[in-house]
Enzyme design. Structure first.
Site, PDB file in Angstrom:
ATOM      1  CG  ASP A  65      -2.298  -0.103   1.091  1.00 40.95           C
ATOM      2  OD1 ASP A  65      -2.691  -0.569   0.012  1.00 40.95           O
ATOM      3  OD2 ASP A  65      -3.052   0.260   1.999  1.00 40.95           O
ATOM      4  CE1 TYR A  67       5.912   3.743   4.139  1.00 41.51           C
ATOM      5  CE2 TYR A  67       6.787   5.159   2.411  1.00 41.51           C
ATOM      6  CZ  TYR A  67       6.950   4.119   3.301  1.00 41.51           C
ATOM      7  OH  TYR A  67       8.144   3.450   3.358  1.00 41.51           O
ATOM      8  CG  PHE A  78       9.408  -0.104   0.576  1.00 41.33           C
ATOM      9  CD1 PHE A  78       9.013  -0.489   1.856  1.00 41.33           C
ATOM     10  CD2 PHE A  78       9.320  -1.033  -0.452  1.00 41.33           C
ATOM     11  CE1 PHE A  78       8.556  -1.784   2.107  1.00 41.33           C
ATOM     12  CE2 PHE A  78       8.859  -2.317  -0.216  1.00 41.33           C
ATOM     13  CZ  PHE A  78       8.476  -2.694   1.069  1.00 41.33           C
ATOM     14  CG  HIS A 187       7.571  -6.232   5.060  1.00 42.42           C
ATOM     15  ND1 HIS A 187       7.751  -5.044   5.722  1.00 42.42           N
ATOM     16  CD2 HIS A 187       6.901  -5.930   3.916  1.00 42.42           C
ATOM     17  CE1 HIS A 187       7.212  -4.062   5.006  1.00 42.42           C
ATOM     18  NE2 HIS A 187       6.694  -4.574   3.903  1.00 42.42           N
TER      19      HIS A 187
END
Length: 220
Positions: A65, A67, A78, A187
């Site tokens: 997703d 931010y 990211f 992750h």
């Protein structure tokens, strides 16, 4: 349907734009932007594609997703805008970069410099409502980004796919491992980074593979 996406990608994905799921998705997204605070900005929805032409892709990093905080998302997974404090996952990515390649921790969390070198920083979902993580999931974005991954897998060779976490790894099941190099690890989130993300050396592994194929390495 007219979609503001780079010509090289438009040519590859043009059939998606006429499918019922995408038409419904476009209607939903337009309504959200008109009535809610949504990230990233409308002009940056396809930033990952517009920053990295289809033929220029060397590496794909999959996120989930955008931010959902004020001023963070810029359309690259990211990544955050210049001047924005890097979120915890990005902090851990930079720590691993430092440990892996000995590079200093970057002063900016904006990963545009990676995209400019052929790193497709692709979120599975390209938009999100402010302060509501996951709010635009299961609306059609996942089908669209699956199509992008599949066309890369089918029509390109010798790409590196970096899959951090179970979500990215499941999404990456459509990648042809005979033609491409897949790097999978936990992750970089603080909840899982110490379970195998740290020490996984994705950056040196990527450059080692690119070098073995006589392709330009990424200046991470």
């Amino acid at each position: 349907m007219e979609v503001a996406i780079a010509p090289s990608w438009k040519q590859k994905l043009v059939n998606e734009f006429e499918k019922p799921y995408f038409i419904e998705l476009a209607t939903f997204v337009k309504t959200e932007y008109a009535t809610q605070r949504v990230y990233p900005s409308g002009k940056q929805i396809f930033n990952a594609f517009n920053s990295c032409a289809f033929e220029a892709v060397k590496v794909v990093i999959l996120g989930q997703d955008p931010y959902h905080g004020e001023g963070q998302a810029n359309g690259l997974c990211f990544s955050v805008n210049d001047g924005v404090k890097p979120p915890p996952s990005l902090v851990n990515i930079f720590k691993e970069l430092n440990q892996d390649l000995g590079k200093p921790i970057p002063s900016s969390g904006n990963l545009q410099r990676w995209a400019d070198q052929g790193v497709l920083l692709l979120n599975a979902t390209l938009t999100v409502r402010a302060s509501a993580p996951g709010s635009h999931q299961k609306r059609g974005w996942e089908e669209f980004t699956d199509a992008a991954i599949k066309v890369l897998s089918d029509e390109r060779t010798d790409l590196v796919f970096i899959l951090w976490g179970a979500y990215a790894q499941k999404k990456g099941e459509i990648i042809d491992r005979q033609k491409h190099y897949v790097i999978a690890s936990p992750h970089p989130s603080p909840f899982s980074a110490y379970n195998g993300f740290f020490g996984s050396k994705p950056f040196s592994k990527t450059n080692g593979y690119l070098k073995s194929k006589n392709l330009p390495e990424v200046d991470w």
